[in-house]
Design an enzyme around this catalytic site. Structure first.
Site, PDB file in Angstrom:
ATOM      1  N   HIS A 380      45.015  40.601  38.926  1.00 36.32           N
ATOM      2  CA  HIS A 380      43.599  40.412  38.587  1.00 36.32           C
ATOM      3  C   HIS A 380      43.272  40.790  37.151  1.00 36.32           C
ATOM      4  O   HIS A 380      42.104  41.038  36.850  1.00 36.32           O
ATOM      5  CB  HIS A 380      42.712  41.267  39.495  1.00 36.32           C
ATOM      6  CG  HIS A 380      42.727  40.873  40.924  1.00 36.32           C
ATOM      7  ND1 HIS A 380      41.788  40.051  41.471  1.00 36.32           N
ATOM      8  CD2 HIS A 380      43.583  41.179  41.915  1.00 36.32           C
ATOM      9  CE1 HIS A 380      42.053  39.879  42.758  1.00 36.32           C
ATOM     10  NE2 HIS A 380      43.146  40.554  43.054  1.00 36.32           N
ATOM     11  N   LYS A 571      27.641  43.432  35.651  1.00 37.27           N
ATOM     12  CA  LYS A 571      29.079  43.565  35.910  1.00 37.27           C
ATOM     13  C   LYS A 571      29.495  44.973  35.522  1.00 37.27           C
ATOM     14  O   LYS A 571      28.701  45.696  34.908  1.00 37.27           O
ATOM     15  CB  LYS A 571      29.882  42.533  35.119  1.00 37.27           C
ATOM     16  CG  LYS A 571      29.530  42.480  33.631  1.00 37.27           C
ATOM     17  CD  LYS A 571      30.203  41.323  32.921  1.00 37.27           C
ATOM     18  CE  LYS A 571      29.566  39.974  33.169  1.00 37.27           C
ATOM     19  NZ  LYS A 571      30.368  39.062  33.948  1.00 37.27           N
ATOM     20  N   ARG A 572      30.728  45.361  35.848  1.00 38.19           N
ATOM     21  CA  ARG A 572      31.203  46.671  35.412  1.00 38.19           C
ATOM     22  C   ARG A 572      31.010  46.805  33.908  1.00 38.19           C
ATOM     23  O   ARG A 572      31.104  45.828  33.185  1.00 38.19           O
ATOM     24  CB  ARG A 572      32.710  46.803  35.688  1.00 38.19           C
ATOM     25  CG  ARG A 572      33.084  47.175  37.079  1.00 38.19           C
ATOM     26  CD  ARG A 572      34.552  47.563  37.182  1.00 38.19           C
ATOM     27  NE  ARG A 572      35.447  46.566  36.656  1.00 38.19           N
ATOM     28  CZ  ARG A 572      36.336  46.779  35.685  1.00 38.19           C
ATOM     29  NH1 ARG A 572      36.439  47.959  35.111  1.00 38.19           N
ATOM     30  NH2 ARG A 572      37.137  45.810  35.290  1.00 38.19           N
ATOM     31  N   LYS A 577      34.243  43.161  28.393  1.00 40.79           N
ATOM     32  CA  LYS A 577      33.188  42.292  28.915  1.00 40.79           C
ATOM     33  C   LYS A 577      32.058  42.144  27.887  1.00 40.79           C
ATOM     34  O   LYS A 577      31.225  41.279  27.990  1.00 40.79           O
ATOM     35  CB  LYS A 577      32.672  42.841  30.241  1.00 40.79           C
ATOM     36  CG  LYS A 577      33.764  42.872  31.347  1.00 40.79           C
ATOM     37  CD  LYS A 577      33.236  43.332  32.681  1.00 40.79           C
ATOM     38  CE  LYS A 577      34.316  43.624  33.694  1.00 40.79           C
ATOM     39  NZ  LYS A 577      34.670  42.484  34.538  1.00 40.79           N
ATOM     40  N   LYS A 685      28.463  33.052  41.188  1.00 38.83           N
ATOM     41  CA  LYS A 685      27.251  33.337  41.971  1.00 38.83           C
ATOM     42  C   LYS A 685      26.013  32.853  41.225  1.00 38.83           C
ATOM     43  O   LYS A 685      25.090  32.287  41.818  1.00 38.83           O
ATOM     44  CB  LYS A 685      27.146  34.843  42.255  1.00 38.83           C
ATOM     45  CG  LYS A 685      28.270  35.358  43.156  1.00 38.83           C
ATOM     46  CD  LYS A 685      28.350  36.890  43.189  1.00 38.83           C
ATOM     47  CE  LYS A 685      29.700  37.336  43.735  1.00 38.83           C
ATOM     48  NZ  LYS A 685      30.006  38.759  43.469  1.00 38.83           N
TER      49      LYS A 685
END
Ligand code: GFP
Length: 835
Positions: A380, A571-572, A577, A685
């Protein structure tokens, strides 16, 4: 162990378990019975928690016959199963999902109303089981949902953490972690089975002994066995995993650690209470807390204990309890494929070897041939530091027999490498399961790749990079071992439950059944040109925004404006990110308005919403949270930008909040540095709920863009080859800063202390890192991001166009159902003949 087969005289015992009546009165009666007999209270004296618990148990009753029946069917007609091994399951609240699966929502609502109670209030009582950190754990939850919906035999195995992911609060803008005691008011969705506890060993040593071979030839062989120094018990807790209105209920089996002996009575009686319970505390620590990702080396040993604990329990459970008695273990691969969700459960590989050899008498070659067909591995990540390695010293101390087995697997594997690539010792060193530097350690990804039948990445680009950059030597040796399965999300939770308004519109337009055949959303496509549909679609979005405003006002005391674009990044918190890129955009807009460079009415009013937890040991991530909160406080209080810029950072982002935020979003922020986000699932999503994406060419963004079309996706930034080229050339973030006035103004404003009460020091950690390190090239992508945000504004001004694009995002994203992911796993990995 199971007792002797029952032969009861009473014929009732053979009848299938009763199903409670599906009527309003029947439901009300079940509920009252639970309240009285289960909770021991009268309705008039009951608390909301009593009512919630009784309601949960009532709904459980409606699933029970299906659960027992599914188990019976699987026992009587055993076929190959999926054993999903995952250290995390980020389940989200159970009640809504159970009501949806049983289609009892309307009945429950009326029944409760007839008793003067409110279903929504009781549903809100539930504390979600946060047994995961982020996308990885949520993916596991989506997968088990899909497998039940598709009636695929699956047991999800994991850990029943007593404390899940911490509850996040903010104090003075800084993250404070509060333990998440999700079980403290009762866990009505779980079924403990302490009588079925499994013993797991740790520590000690191995000893060798000589034995005659089983073939009667009189040959002697030397075998090894493990003598652990201490044991713990694994108590299974069962959770129902209902399929969507299909009469199937699979099982999730989570393990809780207990001491073999609760406490030492003699020591206790002598008054030394702390010592008396030490063993108990030590054992129970194993399943005490979910380990946060990216944390410091502390707790590493506990983490390895957790990993071994749950896989040892799970393998034993499958072999001793799930398989029929006397099943020939040479045929094990006909019955099970264990999917390793990341490297966390990879220690299951030597454990399987140990069980087959030391406890079931197999020879090495046989055991290896079986083991190699029983596991597959999903990676992942693309960050090398996220591939787990365990110090040899630690493995040897905790699991000495496993270390021996790992060494032997490695020895034989490296022989193959040497035969295939003679003289290439550098390659041998790269591929070895044991690394020598910076410390001798076991590379879990290499072990999983050597043993697994397949290795998959989680989006096209990720799988490609996994082959080319993360494990290139392995893909050269075994090209066929590598495959891709693009992630997916369950439409039951993330459309039906999260977005009832849109769901109703979809059903009204294309009929029922799309929840399990999500590709059918494509029949919405022509409606993008239908004005009436567009109006209803826009109204649904507006209703979701209103609901969000109401929620945040109550939940967080945050006031959101009524109008404008809702721009969401949830998100985390992680540097790759790039929450800081989003922050720079906000600061830049703010700076341009207050300095008069841009007129307030020249930009589209936006509400920026963040949701993110930082791993408790991840200092930089916490500094970024502090800075976001500081910017939010300053911007929201500044009259000069009132009504135009609003920044909201509700604390404690979790699945429950996601279900409220995502349906209200206009714009989805997926802005990781290209080549770093393996897939993303939030991106899916959002698209499915009619948000447009601004994103880099990264992870599953690539596939989303391909499907929804360039006109309906805002692409910006470098792609992965450009990132690699810049890296090779040498990236100097301060040079970007120097050469870009808009960027400079934004950074200077942060550095000046404007957002931190005049204190420059408080912003320095983040600013200095951006200027002098910027590992994830935030500054390099800044201008492109700003430019494309300008295009976003322009597009949003044309509401007709925007809505058309949003509809097309929904219509073209059916591919991202986790049902499709499951079909891909079945065809490509688990049961290659399946269709
Ligand atoms: C990780 C990866 C994501 C990926 C998920 C599920 O999740 O890109 O979508 O696993 O495969 F990073 P997070 O740790 O980001 O939550």
């Amino acid at each position: 162990t199971t007792g002797p087969a029952l032969e009861p005289a009473n014929p009732l015992a053979k009848a299938p378990v009763g199903r409670p009546p599906r009527t309003v009165d029947g439901f009300a009666r079940e509920f009252l019975r639970e309240l009285n007999f289960g909770e021991g209270v009268a309705l008039s004296r009951s608390s909301q928690n009593d009512q919630y618990l009784a309601l949960a148990r009532t709904i459980r009753h409606y699933l029970m016959a299906d659960w027992l029946e599914t188990a019976r069917r699987r026992r009587e007609h055993p076929t190959k199963m999926v054993g999903y091994l995952s250290a995390e399951y980020l389940l989200g609240r159970q009640m809504g999902n159970a009501l949806l699966a049983t289609d009892l929502g309307a009945i429950a609502d009326q029944a409760l109303r007839s008793l003067g109670l409110d279903l929504r209030t009781l549903r809100a009582q539930e504390v979600e089981p946060g047994l995961g950190n982020g996308g990885l754990g949520r993916l596991a939850a989506c997968f088990v949902d899909s497998l039940a919906t598709m009636d695929v035999p699956c047991i999800g195995y994991g850990i029943r953490y007593e404390y899940g992911i911490f509850r996040q609060t903010f104090e003075g803008g800084r993250q404070v972690e509060v333990p998440d005691s999700w079980l403290s008011l009762g866990g009505p969705w779980e079924f403990p089975h302490p009588d079925r506890a499994v013993t797991v060993g740790f520590g000690g040593s191995t000893e060798t002994f000589v034995e005659e071979t089983a073939d009667g030839s009189g040959h002697q062989i030397t075998r090894s066995r493990w003598v652990p120094a201490w044991n713990v018990l694994g108590v299974p807790y069962h959770y129902m995993v209902p399929g969507y209105q299909n009469g199937v209920v699979n099982t999730l089996r989570l393990w809780s650690a207990r001491a073999t002996q609760a406490f030492d009575l003699q020591i206790f009686n002598s008054g030394d209470y702390a010592t008396a319970v030490r063993a108990q505390t030590f054992a129970e620590n194993i399943s005490k807390v979910l380990y946060p990702e990216d944390s410091t080396p502390q707790g590493r040993e506990l983490r390895l204990q957790q990993q071994y604990f749950f896989v040892a329990c799970s393998l034993k459970d499958f072999i001793d309890r799930t398989l029929e008695k006397d099943f020939d273990l040479h045929r094990l691969p006909e019955r099970i494929i264990f999917q390793l969700n990341d490297t966390h459960p990879v220690i299951a590989i030597p454990e399987m070897m140990r069980l087959l050899m030391d406890e079931h008498g197999m020879e090495w070659d046989e055991a290896w041939s079986v083991t190699q067909r029983c596991f597959a591995y999903t990676c992942h990540t693309l960050l090398p530091e996220a591939l787990e390695v365990w110090p040899v010293e630690l493995v040897g101390r905790l699991l000495p027999r496993h270390l021996e087995i790992i060494y032997r697997i490695n020895e034989e594997f490296l022989e193959t490498v040497r035969e295939t690539f003679p003289g290439d010792e550098l390659r041998v060193r790269r591929m070895s399961i044991i690394q020598d530097h910076p410390e001798r350690a076991v590379r879990m990804a290499n072990l999983a790749t050597v043993a697994g039948v397949k290795v998959n990445g989680v989006a096209e680009l990720h799988s490609q990079l996994l082959r080319d950059k993360v494990l290139p030597d392995f893909s050269e040796l075994w090209p066929d071992k590598f495959t891709n399965v693009t992630n997916g999300v369950t439409p039951r939770r993330f459309i039906r439950l999260a977005n009832p308004t849109l769901s109703q519109l979809i059903t009204d337009t294309i009929g029922v059944g799309w929840e399990t055949k999500l590709e059918r959303l494509e029949s919405l496509e022509p409606y993008a040109e239908d004005e009436e549909f567009r109006e209803r679609f826009a109204a649904a979005k507006q209703a979701n925004k209103t609901r969000l405003r109401e929620l945040l006002a109550v939940r967080d005391g945050i006031e959101l404006p009524e109008h404008g674009m809702v721009d969401v990044m949830v998100k985390r918190l992680h540097e790759y990110k790039r929450q800081t890129l989003k922050l720079l955009h906000i600061v830049s807009l703010y700076e341009q308005i207050i300095s008069g460079k841009v007129a307030k009415d020249a930009i589209v009013p936006r509400t920026f919403v963040f949701g993110a937890k930082a791993a408790p040991g991840y200092h930089m991530a916490k500094e970024i949270i502090y800075l976001i909160n500081s910017v939010a406080a300053t911007v929201n209080a500044d009259e000069r930008v009132k009504g135009v810029l609003t920044v909201a950072f509700p604390a404690n982002y979790n699945v429950t909040l996601a279900n409220k935020l995502i349906p209200a979003a206009d714009l989805s922020e997926q802005i990781s540095l290209a080549g770093k986000e393996a897939s993303g699932t939030g991106n899916m999503k959002f698209a499915l709920n009619g948000a447009l994406t601004i994103g880099t060419d990264d992870g599953a963004n690539v596939e989303i863009r391909k499907l929804v079309g360039d006109d309906n996706f805002f692409l910006f930034g470098m792609d992965e080859p450009q990132v690699a080229a810049l890296q090779a050339k040498g990236y100097v973030p301060s040079a970007v800063y120097e050469s870009n006035p808009q960027l400079r103004s934004a950074i200077d404003l942060i550095a000046s202390g404007h957002f931190t009460g005049g204190d420059r020091g408080l912003a320095a950690t983040v600013v200095d890192d951006l200027l002098y390190n910027d590992r994830f090239m935030t500054l390099a992508d800044f201008q492109s991001y700003i430019d494309v945000q300008g295009e976003v504004d322009e597009a949003y001004r044309d509401q007709e166009r925007w809505t058309r694009s949003a509809i097309l995002n929904v219509a073209r994203s059916g591919f991202f159902s986790s049902d499709r992911s499951m079909k891909d796993y079945l065809r490509r990995i688990w049961m290659p003949t399946h269709d």
